[in-house]
Design an enzyme around this catalytic site. Structure first.
Site, mmCIF file in Angstrom:
data_model
loop_
_atom_site.group_PDB
_atom_site.id
_atom_site.type_symbol
_atom_site.label_atom_id
_atom_site.label_comp_id
_atom_site.label_asym_id
_atom_site.label_seq_id
_atom_site.Cartn_x
_atom_site.Cartn_y
_atom_site.Cartn_z
ATOM 1 N N HIS A 115 50.436 46.356 -10.946
ATOM 2 C CA HIS A 115 50.221 46.181 -9.514
ATOM 3 C C HIS A 115 51.417 45.393 -8.977
ATOM 4 O O HIS A 115 51.697 44.303 -9.473
ATOM 5 C CB HIS A 115 48.907 45.443 -9.247
ATOM 6 C CG HIS A 115 47.709 46.256 -9.571
ATOM 7 N ND1 HIS A 115 47.214 46.387 -10.862
ATOM 8 C CD2 HIS A 115 46.921 47.011 -8.786
ATOM 9 C CE1 HIS A 115 46.160 47.181 -10.840
ATOM 10 N NE2 HIS A 115 45.952 47.572 -9.596
ATOM 11 N N PRO A 116 52.112 45.905 -7.983
ATOM 12 C CA PRO A 116 53.321 45.234 -7.508
ATOM 13 C C PRO A 116 53.024 43.863 -6.893
ATOM 14 O O PRO A 116 51.937 43.627 -6.376
ATOM 15 C CB PRO A 116 53.884 46.199 -6.458
ATOM 16 C CG PRO A 116 52.756 47.088 -6.086
ATOM 17 C CD PRO A 116 51.818 47.129 -7.232
ATOM 18 N N HIS A 117 54.019 43.013 -6.976
ATOM 19 C CA HIS A 117 53.891 41.645 -6.449
ATOM 20 C C HIS A 117 54.956 41.425 -5.376
ATOM 21 O O HIS A 117 56.097 41.803 -5.578
ATOM 22 C CB HIS A 117 54.109 40.648 -7.591
ATOM 23 C CG HIS A 117 54.152 39.224 -7.123
ATOM 24 N ND1 HIS A 117 53.011 38.518 -6.808
ATOM 25 C CD2 HIS A 117 55.194 38.385 -6.902
ATOM 26 C CE1 HIS A 117 53.359 37.300 -6.430
ATOM 27 N NE2 HIS A 117 54.676 37.188 -6.470
ATOM 28 N N PRO A 118 54.651 40.851 -4.276
ATOM 29 C CA PRO A 118 53.345 40.386 -3.828
ATOM 30 C C PRO A 118 52.641 41.461 -2.990
ATOM 31 O O PRO A 118 53.201 41.947 -2.009
ATOM 32 C CB PRO A 118 53.693 39.185 -2.956
ATOM 33 C CG PRO A 118 55.020 39.532 -2.352
ATOM 34 C CD PRO A 118 55.725 40.376 -3.383
ATOM 35 N N GLU A 122 47.190 43.459 -5.922
ATOM 36 C CA GLU A 122 47.166 42.623 -7.123
ATOM 37 C C GLU A 122 45.754 42.118 -7.414
ATOM 38 O O GLU A 122 45.384 41.937 -8.576
ATOM 39 C CB GLU A 122 48.067 41.399 -6.954
ATOM 40 C CG GLU A 122 49.525 41.674 -7.067
ATOM 41 C CD GLU A 122 50.333 40.409 -6.934
ATOM 42 O OE1 GLU A 122 50.848 39.941 -7.969
ATOM 43 O OE2 GLU A 122 50.436 39.888 -5.800
#
Length: 139
Positions: A115-118, A122
């Site tokens: 899951h990409p941040h930010p 997430e």
């Protein structure tokens, strides 16, 4: 869409396994699958994880930290039985849960999905991590 395809002579069917329910309030609500109570009645034993948006960096940046993601999973096989989201962009975030349920993704598989941040998404990964050993961003 399914009815239109069938009317045109194209064989089409719909799966009702994972139909999202969205409420466009503030905060938004997005749900799919069984509630915790219904899952217990259907499966007997379930695991439940709740991950709060106040622990999500993007939610903090947006100043929208109220709410959480709740995942209900079968205790024996890890199958995701229901996902309930209340908080920022819940009606968008529920789409990941719909796909996961339609494809019979387990909580462990969801937890290992990047899951990409930010991002708000997430929280979905973190909730799944709670079911499989612990989240990264909870104190």
């Amino acid at each position: 869409e399914c009815a239109a395809r069938n009317a045109l002579g194209l064989a089409s069917s719909v799966s009702y396994r994972a139909v999202p329910r969205c409420i466009y309030t503030s905060p938004e609500v997005g749900c799919v699958g069984l509630t915790e109570k219904a899952a217990i009645l259907a499966k007997g034993s379930v695991d439940v994880a709740r991950f709060p948006f106040h622990a999500v960096g993007k939610a903090s940046l947006m100043e929208e930290t109220q709410g959480m993601i709740k995942i209900v999973a079968d205790r024996n096989f890890g199958e995701i039985l229901g996902v309930h989201i209340i908080g920022p962009h819940a009606t968008e975030l529920v789409a990941e849960a719909v796909l996961a349920m339609e494809l019979e993704v387990t909580a462990e598989e969801l937890a290992h999905t990047i899951h990409p941040h930010p991002t708000l998404s997430e929280a979905m990964g973190e909730a799944a991590m709670l079911l499989t050993g612990g989240a990264l961003h909870l104190p």
